[in-house]
Design a protein around this motif. Sequence first.
Motif, PDB file in Angstrom:
ATOM      1  N   UNK A   1       0.451  21.951  29.927  1.00  0.00           N
ATOM      2  CA  UNK A   1       0.591  22.777  31.080  1.00  0.00           C
ATOM      3  C   UNK A   1       1.991  23.079  31.578  1.00  0.00           C
ATOM      4  N   UNK A   2       3.044  22.739  30.856  1.00  0.00           N
ATOM      5  CA  UNK A   2       4.374  22.557  30.923  1.00  0.00           C
ATOM      6  C   UNK A   2       4.927  24.044  30.995  1.00  0.00           C
ATOM      7  N   UNK A   3       5.437  24.420  32.009  1.00  0.00           N
ATOM      8  CA  UNK A   3       5.836  26.011  32.223  1.00  0.00           C
ATOM      9  C   UNK A   3       7.173  26.056  31.039  1.00  0.00           C
ATOM     10  N   UNK A   4       7.500  27.326  30.750  1.00  0.00           N
ATOM     11  CA  UNK A   4       8.669  27.516  30.236  1.00  0.00           C
ATOM     12  C   UNK A   4       9.737  27.302  30.904  1.00  0.00           C
ATOM     13  N   UNK A   5      10.781  26.898  30.408  1.00  0.00           N
ATOM     14  CA  UNK A   5      12.164  26.675  31.159  1.00  0.00           C
ATOM     15  C   UNK A   5      11.953  25.318  32.123  1.00  0.00           C
ATOM     16  N   UNK A   6      11.311  24.488  31.536  1.00  0.00           N
ATOM     17  CA  UNK A   6      11.154  23.093  32.335  1.00  0.00           C
ATOM     18  C   UNK A   6      11.022  21.951  31.332  1.00  0.00           C
ATOM     19  N   UNK A   7      11.353  20.623  31.914  1.00  0.00           N
ATOM     20  CA  UNK A   7      11.306  19.477  31.466  1.00  0.00           C
ATOM     21  C   UNK A   7      10.099  18.936  32.134  1.00  0.00           C
ATOM     22  N   UNK A   8       9.147  18.614  31.444  1.00  0.00           N
ATOM     23  CA  UNK A   8       7.904  17.878  31.814  1.00  0.00           C
ATOM     24  C   UNK A   8       7.856  16.497  31.251  1.00  0.00           C
ATOM     25  N   UNK A   9       7.413  15.543  32.488  1.00  0.00           N
ATOM     26  CA  UNK A   9       7.203  14.131  32.206  1.00  0.00           C
ATOM     27  C   UNK A   9       5.866  13.885  32.559  1.00  0.00           C
ATOM     28  N   UNK A  10       5.206  12.928  31.791  1.00  0.00           N
ATOM     29  CA  UNK A  10       3.801  12.639  31.777  1.00  0.00           C
ATOM     30  C   UNK A  10       3.610  11.228  31.774  1.00  0.00           C
ATOM     31  N   UNK A  11       2.725  10.658  32.759  1.00  0.00           N
ATOM     32  CA  UNK A  11       2.449   9.275  33.006  1.00  0.00           C
ATOM     33  C   UNK A  11       1.490   8.793  32.017  1.00  0.00           C
ATOM     34  N   UNK A  12       0.895   9.484  31.449  1.00  0.00           N
ATOM     35  CA  UNK A  12      -0.278   9.131  30.008  1.00  0.00           C
ATOM     36  C   UNK A  12       0.074   9.765  28.760  1.00  0.00           C
ATOM     37  N   UNK A  13      -0.388   9.387  27.913  1.00  0.00           N
ATOM     38  CA  UNK A  13      -0.152   9.792  26.464  1.00  0.00           C
ATOM     39  C   UNK A  13      -1.005  11.127  26.497  1.00  0.00           C
ATOM     40  N   UNK A  14      -0.799  11.986  25.265  1.00  0.00           N
ATOM     41  CA  UNK A  14      -1.481  13.222  25.020  1.00  0.00           C
ATOM     42  C   UNK A  14      -1.310  14.205  26.246  1.00  0.00           C
ATOM     43  N   UNK A  15      -0.089  14.094  26.705  1.00  0.00           N
ATOM     44  CA  UNK A  15       0.357  15.174  27.671  1.00  0.00           C
ATOM     45  C   UNK A  15      -0.919  15.431  29.138  1.00  0.00           C
ATOM     46  N   UNK A  16      -1.067  14.291  29.412  1.00  0.00           N
ATOM     47  CA  UNK A  16      -1.982  14.426  30.497  1.00  0.00           C
ATOM     48  C   UNK A  16      -1.219  13.770  32.024  1.00  0.00           C
ATOM     49  N   UNK A  17      -1.827  13.834  32.995  1.00  0.00           N
ATOM     50  CA  UNK A  17      -1.015  13.512  34.179  1.00  0.00           C
ATOM     51  C   UNK A  17       0.477  13.943  34.162  1.00  0.00           C
TER      52      UNK A  17
ATOM     53  N   UNK B   1       4.973   4.499  33.279  1.00  0.00           N
ATOM     54  CA  UNK B   1       6.135   4.942  32.626  1.00  0.00           C
ATOM     55  C   UNK B   1       5.890   6.151  32.186  1.00  0.00           C
ATOM     56  N   UNK B   2       7.302   6.601  31.344  1.00  0.00           N
ATOM     57  CA  UNK B   2       6.910   7.989  30.751  1.00  0.00           C
ATOM     58  C   UNK B   2       6.124   7.924  29.482  1.00  0.00           C
ATOM     59  N   UNK B   3       5.006   8.350  29.028  1.00  0.00           N
ATOM     60  CA  UNK B   3       4.380   8.199  27.835  1.00  0.00           C
ATOM     61  C   UNK B   3       4.341   9.258  27.209  1.00  0.00           C
ATOM     62  N   UNK B   4       4.936  10.439  27.513  1.00  0.00           N
ATOM     63  CA  UNK B   4       4.989  11.853  26.742  1.00  0.00           C
ATOM     64  C   UNK B   4       5.829  12.702  27.512  1.00  0.00           C
ATOM     65  N   UNK B   5       6.498  13.587  26.736  1.00  0.00           N
ATOM     66  CA  UNK B   5       7.308  14.894  27.550  1.00  0.00           C
ATOM     67  C   UNK B   5       7.270  15.833  26.694  1.00  0.00           C
ATOM     68  N   UNK B   6       7.591  16.887  27.339  1.00  0.00           N
ATOM     69  CA  UNK B   6       7.498  18.177  26.768  1.00  0.00           C
ATOM     70  C   UNK B   6       8.968  18.823  27.380  1.00  0.00           C
ATOM     71  N   UNK B   7      10.033  19.480  26.436  1.00  0.00           N
ATOM     72  CA  UNK B   7      11.127  19.963  26.911  1.00  0.00           C
ATOM     73  C   UNK B   7      11.188  21.275  26.344  1.00  0.00           C
ATOM     74  N   UNK B   8      10.894  22.077  27.380  1.00  0.00           N
ATOM     75  CA  UNK B   8      10.792  23.552  27.269  1.00  0.00           C
ATOM     76  C   UNK B   8      12.271  24.299  27.775  1.00  0.00           C
ATOM     77  N   UNK B   9      13.290  23.254  28.194  1.00  0.00           N
ATOM     78  CA  UNK B   9      14.689  23.904  28.570  1.00  0.00           C
ATOM     79  C   UNK B   9      15.228  24.648  27.368  1.00  0.00           C
ATOM     80  N   UNK B  10      16.021  25.646  27.851  1.00  0.00           N
ATOM     81  CA  UNK B  10      16.744  26.513  26.810  1.00  0.00           C
ATOM     82  C   UNK B  10      18.103  25.657  26.353  1.00  0.00           C
ATOM     83  N   UNK B  11      18.091  25.761  25.176  1.00  0.00           N
ATOM     84  CA  UNK B  11      19.259  24.920  24.394  1.00  0.00           C
ATOM     85  C   UNK B  11      20.449  25.345  25.011  1.00  0.00           C
ATOM     86  N   UNK B  12      21.477  24.489  25.346  1.00  0.00           N
ATOM     87  CA  UNK B  12      22.755  24.614  26.192  1.00  0.00           C
ATOM     88  C   UNK B  12      23.474  25.053  25.053  1.00  0.00           C
ATOM     89  N   UNK B  13      24.420  25.894  25.595  1.00  0.00           N
ATOM     90  CA  UNK B  13      25.595  26.447  24.711  1.00  0.00           C
ATOM     91  C   UNK B  13      26.602  25.445  24.943  1.00  0.00           C
TER      92      UNK B  13
END
Length: 89
Positions: free
Chosen positions: A33-49, A74-86
């Motif tokens: 459920x991580x929106x585009x252009x966001x970095x999302x951190x999750x407390x649990x594995x498998x991208x929950x919480x 702790x941070x157990x999973x993350x999704x990085x949808x941030x655009x690549x920096x130039x």
Amino acid sequence: MQIKRMGATITATLALASGAALVNAAPAAAVGGCPSDKLCLYRSTEYRTMSFAAGSTSARFDLDDYGLMYPFNCINSYVNNLPARRRSP
């Protein structure tokens, strides 16, 4: 021969259905459920919480405010949808 032909037809139909399912799969950006252009951190594995989402690459955040520090959570999973920096030349 008729049985072999029926078996081949069923196999081909299943292969086509499987291929269609792969083509219609959700994009990777939708993980957890991580929106585009966001970095999302999750407390649990498998991208929950999901506990934190940021759209800034230069801001500072205290992860303890979001319940993401040891020893509790702790941070157990993350999704990085941030655009690549130039990079500047």
